[in-house]
Design an enzyme around this catalytic site. Structure first.
Site, PDB file in Angstrom:
ATOM      1  CG  HIS A 269      -1.837  -0.988   1.332  1.00  0.00           C
ATOM      2  ND1 HIS A 269      -2.302  -1.775   0.352  1.00  0.00           N
ATOM      3  CD2 HIS A 269      -2.434  -1.794   2.234  1.00  0.00           C
ATOM      4  CE1 HIS A 269      -3.366  -2.701   0.351  1.00  0.00           C
ATOM      5  NE2 HIS A 269      -3.260  -2.708   1.840  1.00  0.00           N
TER       6      HIS A 269
ATOM      7  CE  LYS B 231      -3.582  -3.139  11.459  1.00  0.00           C
ATOM      8  NZ  LYS B 231      -4.718  -2.947  10.519  1.00  0.00           N
TER       9      LYS B 231
END
Ligand code: BG6
Length: 533
Positions: free
Chosen positions: A281, A373
């Site tokens: 990504h 995260k």
């Protein structure tokens, strides 16, 4: 890639001159778009999450936009016997739930029953093990009776099944293109877990299918805001002259998430943030920012230019990487307490990297990449930080230092751009103050129903590979990070509090270069209201 951006641009020209929000134009139908050619979509992993959450909602949105051919059929392969009616009911239930939760990504909060029934009439459940010859022999018989000879095999399965499924499809002769019909393979991420495994997978696939039959998905490329990077760069005269080392100090690419591993502890333990996000990504975003202008917008021209960027990336070393793992903090318990996670886990949930693209345009300009995260903010964006002005004209005035210009492409959850620049603060003294000019998609364009896979699926059916990754690019991206994935001694994994901006060591990496990360809260008030993860 479609020229939708161009069409939307023209039809919204009247709005372009208006900076304030006017009543939005009516949602556009897909002007200029035709239904995809007929095909049979064979989904391996019919019972999986990807099928429920992304593929079916996207097919539904495409059906509502009348972009699918009436002769389309959808065969869902999965182990375990069940009736087609059970599969349909399960998908209907999940779609109704998503439609209620996520109105913006669907046509309405109320399901468009006509469009969904168009999809369900074409669904067929096909029980079968992914690794048994018998499944593929039956599938071959079934496909021989399909309305269309075109077949799209979608591998919505765990990575361990990629090679076995491709081998079985190949051995059964299901990937042979005959009588002008296409046979295409769509492969999800993760595409390998390092250079050797990616090479092996490419080798297996290319034994049975030509490169033009393979569609390797990176869902970031399905985002309009990502596709728009090329529009911003190449449809405006003002950016290109400064888009280079002479004017740009550094580029920061951020994909910060507030969510944890969301029940995917077992998968994440083997993957970690670096492999999960960075060579795919984040490199795709880097490729869009750094590539040279292609000669045209066809798939090979665009992919060649992107491949050149990956090829120019200087292989990362341990000093260029910071890994982190969230510990208990304001946002909740630590990673090691998550279900499916080893209590002594050393898997990283945060990764930052300093990347150099060694070519004429970018030599010496660091690209700082970070992802994690359980960070304090949800933010996917690219900040282009310009160099300081060459000469402080205002040195006799109370101006301490000028803030450099920053152009930010905002990908998620806000969609748009911001530009930070300096103006004179009103008053008798020459004082300089930083201001921000912001463009927000929703102020100019009607929101389109989109879960992110519509364009990708539609392009697979059309045979447009622009937004898909080629074998060589996948391998050069893994090659650039391979040294870090197989270090002589394990890289340290630094702790950070759940709900913070990441480990202090990532700040130190930039401090060594005399730079700082753009704060995750920097643009918090600009267009974030109401945007969810
Ligand atoms: C996926 C990763 O590919 O991308 C996830 O496996 C991550 O861990 C997700 O959360 C992020 O995608 P998006 O579109 O939500 O930013």
């Amino acid at each position: 890639m479609s020229n939708e951006a161009n069409e939307a641009n023209q039809s919204n020209q009247a709005n372009q001159s208006n900076q304030t929000k006017q009543s939005n134009p009516a949602p556009e139908t897909c002007a200029g778009k035709h239904p995809a050619p007929p095909c049979t979509l064979v989904i391996f992993g019919a019972g999986g999450d990807l099928t429920k959450r992304l593929l079916m909602p996207s097919l539904y949105n495409l059906a509502a936009d009348k972009l699918l051919d009436d002769d389309m059929q959808i065969i869902g392969v999965n182990h375990g016997e069940r009736e087609t009616s059970e599969w349909r009911d399960e998908l209907t239930q999940s779609l109704r739930k998503f439609a209620a939760d996520k109105a913006a990504t669907f046509h309405t909060t109320q399901l468009n029953e006509q469009a969904w029934s168009w999809v369900t009439q074409r669904l067929e459940y096909f029980p079968g093990e992914f690794t048994e010859d018998e499944t593929f022999a039956r599938l071959k018989e079934r496909l021989a009776k399909a309305k269309s000879g075109n077949v799209l095999f979608y591998l919505a399965v765990g990575a361990r099944f990629f090679s076995p499924i491709v081998e079985h499809l190949g051995a059964a002769g299901l990937l042979e293109e005959k009588d002008g019909n296409f046979r295409r393979l769509v492969i999800e991420k993760p595409f390998g877990s390092d250079l050797a495994s990616a090479r092996e997978l490419n080798g297996c696939i290319l034994k049975y299918a030509g490169e033009s039959q393979v569609y390797r998905i990176d869902h970031f490329l399905g985002k309009d805001t990502v596709q728009s990077i090329l529009a911003v760069r190449f449809a405006n005269a003002m950016f290109e002259p400064i888009w280079r080392r002479e004017y740009i100090d550094n580029v920061q690419i951020t994909a910060a998430e507030t969510i944890g591993v969301e029940g995917r502890g077992k998968f994440y333990e083997q993957t970690g943030a670096f492999r999960d996000m960075l060579p795919n990504h984040l490199f795709q975003l880097l490729g869009m920012v750094a590539m040279e202008p292609p000669n045209s917008f066809d798939a090979e021209s665009v992919r060649d230019k992107k491949a050149e960027v990956f090829d120019a990336i200087k292989p990362l070393s341990a000093n260029d990487v910071v890994l982190g793992q969230y510990e208990a903090g304001p946002a909740g318990p630590g990673y090691r307490e998550e279900a499916g996670v080893d209590p002594d886990s050393r898997t990283e949930t945060y990764a930052a990297a300093r990347v150099y693209v060694d070519n004429w345009r970018w030599a010496g300009v660091p690209f700082y990449l970070r992802t994690g995260k359980r960070l304090s903010e949800r933010r996917t964006e690219i900040s282009i930080q310009l160099k300081a002005v060459p000469f402080l004209l205002f040195r006799d005035t109370p101006v301490d230092a000028l803030t450099p210009n920053v152009f930010t492409l905002r990908i998620d959850p806000a969609h748009g751009t911001t530009f930070d620049f300096n103006v004179k603060v009103p008053g008798p003294v020459m004082q300089i103050g930083k201001v921000r000019s912001a463009f927000n998609y929703a102020d100019f364009f009607a929101e389109r129903a989109n879960v992110g896979y519509e364009t990708l699926l539609y392009d697979c059916m059309l045979g447009d590979e622009t937004l898909f990754q080629r074998a060589d690019s996948i391998e050069t991206a893994w090659a650039a990070v391979d040294r870090v994935l197989h270090p002589d001694s394990p890289l340290p994994v630094r702790g950070y509090a759940a709900g913070s901006a990441g480990p202090a060591e990532a700040d130190q990496m930039l401090a060594q270069d005399g730079r700082t990360w753009r704060s995750l809260t920097e643009t918090r008030d600009t267009h974030d209201a109401g945007k969810k993860d």
